[in-house]
Design a protein around this motif. Structure first.
Motif, PDB file in Angstrom:
ATOM      1  N   VAL A  12     -10.121  17.150  -4.963  1.00 33.38           N
ATOM      2  CA  VAL A  12      -9.049  18.008  -5.479  1.00 33.38           C
ATOM      3  C   VAL A  12      -8.571  17.478  -6.821  1.00 33.38           C
ATOM      4  O   VAL A  12      -8.576  16.281  -7.068  1.00 33.38           O
ATOM      5  CB  VAL A  12      -7.863  18.125  -4.486  1.00 33.38           C
ATOM      6  CG1 VAL A  12      -8.310  18.738  -3.166  1.00 33.38           C
ATOM      7  CG2 VAL A  12      -7.199  16.789  -4.240  1.00 33.38           C
ATOM      8  N   SER A  18      -2.313  20.568  -3.949  1.00 34.07           N
ATOM      9  CA  SER A  18      -3.139  20.917  -2.791  1.00 34.07           C
ATOM     10  C   SER A  18      -2.360  20.750  -1.489  1.00 34.07           C
ATOM     11  O   SER A  18      -2.437  21.597  -0.595  1.00 34.07           O
ATOM     12  CB  SER A  18      -4.402  20.051  -2.760  1.00 34.07           C
ATOM     13  OG  SER A  18      -5.239  20.368  -3.844  1.00 34.07           O
ATOM     14  N   ASP A 117      -9.297  28.019  -2.147  1.00 32.43           N
ATOM     15  CA  ASP A 117      -8.083  27.231  -2.329  1.00 32.43           C
ATOM     16  C   ASP A 117      -7.879  26.918  -3.818  1.00 32.43           C
ATOM     17  O   ASP A 117      -8.610  27.440  -4.671  1.00 32.43           O
ATOM     18  CB  ASP A 117      -8.099  25.973  -1.457  1.00 32.43           C
ATOM     19  CG  ASP A 117      -9.200  24.984  -1.819  1.00 32.43           C
ATOM     20  OD1 ASP A 117      -9.718  25.017  -2.955  1.00 32.43           O
ATOM     21  OD2 ASP A 117      -9.532  24.148  -0.954  1.00 32.43           O
TER      22      ASP A 117
END
Length: 135
Positions: A12, A18, A117
């Motif tokens: 990430v 996140s 995401d």
């Protein structure tokens, strides 16, 4: 036979962002395995995603991290208890800043949607009619 667990390691760009994204979807983190370099996202009793900063992720591989804007490195599929639960999770992901890479797929006995995401990882969420599985 013991129950097998899965730990999906994902790089990430912004760990705090996140964590915020997944918290908005109703998930929690295991604090015992969470620090400034990674966070243990609890998906179920046997499924976890380790969200790792890119620098920490690089400690585990000699390969380049996939550019998710142009490459799909993995499709992660999660089952849902109902069609409504599929929509609920994907809609929550969209509301938290995720995107929907394709339209819903409705095959009658199986229904699915997907979301990406904040880092472009694709999560497939699907429901399958239990009667179709048995038959």
């Amino acid at each position: 036979m013991s129950s097998t667990m899965i730990f999906v390691n994902l790089p990430v760009k912004d760990l705090e962002a996140s964590k915020g994204f997944w918290t908005k979807l109703g998930y929690a983190f295991n604090a015992q395995f969470t620090d400034e370099n990674g966070a243990s996202l609890v998906i179920s009793d046997t499924i976890y995603a380790m969200l790792l900063t890119e620098s920490r992720f690089k400690d585990f591989t000699h390969k380049a991290i996939a550019d998710t804007s142009t490459t799909t490195e993995v499709l992660i599929a999660l089952s849902a208890d109902s069609r409504a639960a599929v929509d609920e999770l994907v809609d929550a992901a969209l509301g938290a800043g995720g995107s929907e890479p394709r339209p819903a797929q409705d095959h009658g006995f199986m229904y699915g949607r997907a979301f990406e995401d904040l880092d472009g990882h694709t999560w497939e969420v699907f429901w399958m009619d239990p009667a179709a599985v048995q038959g």
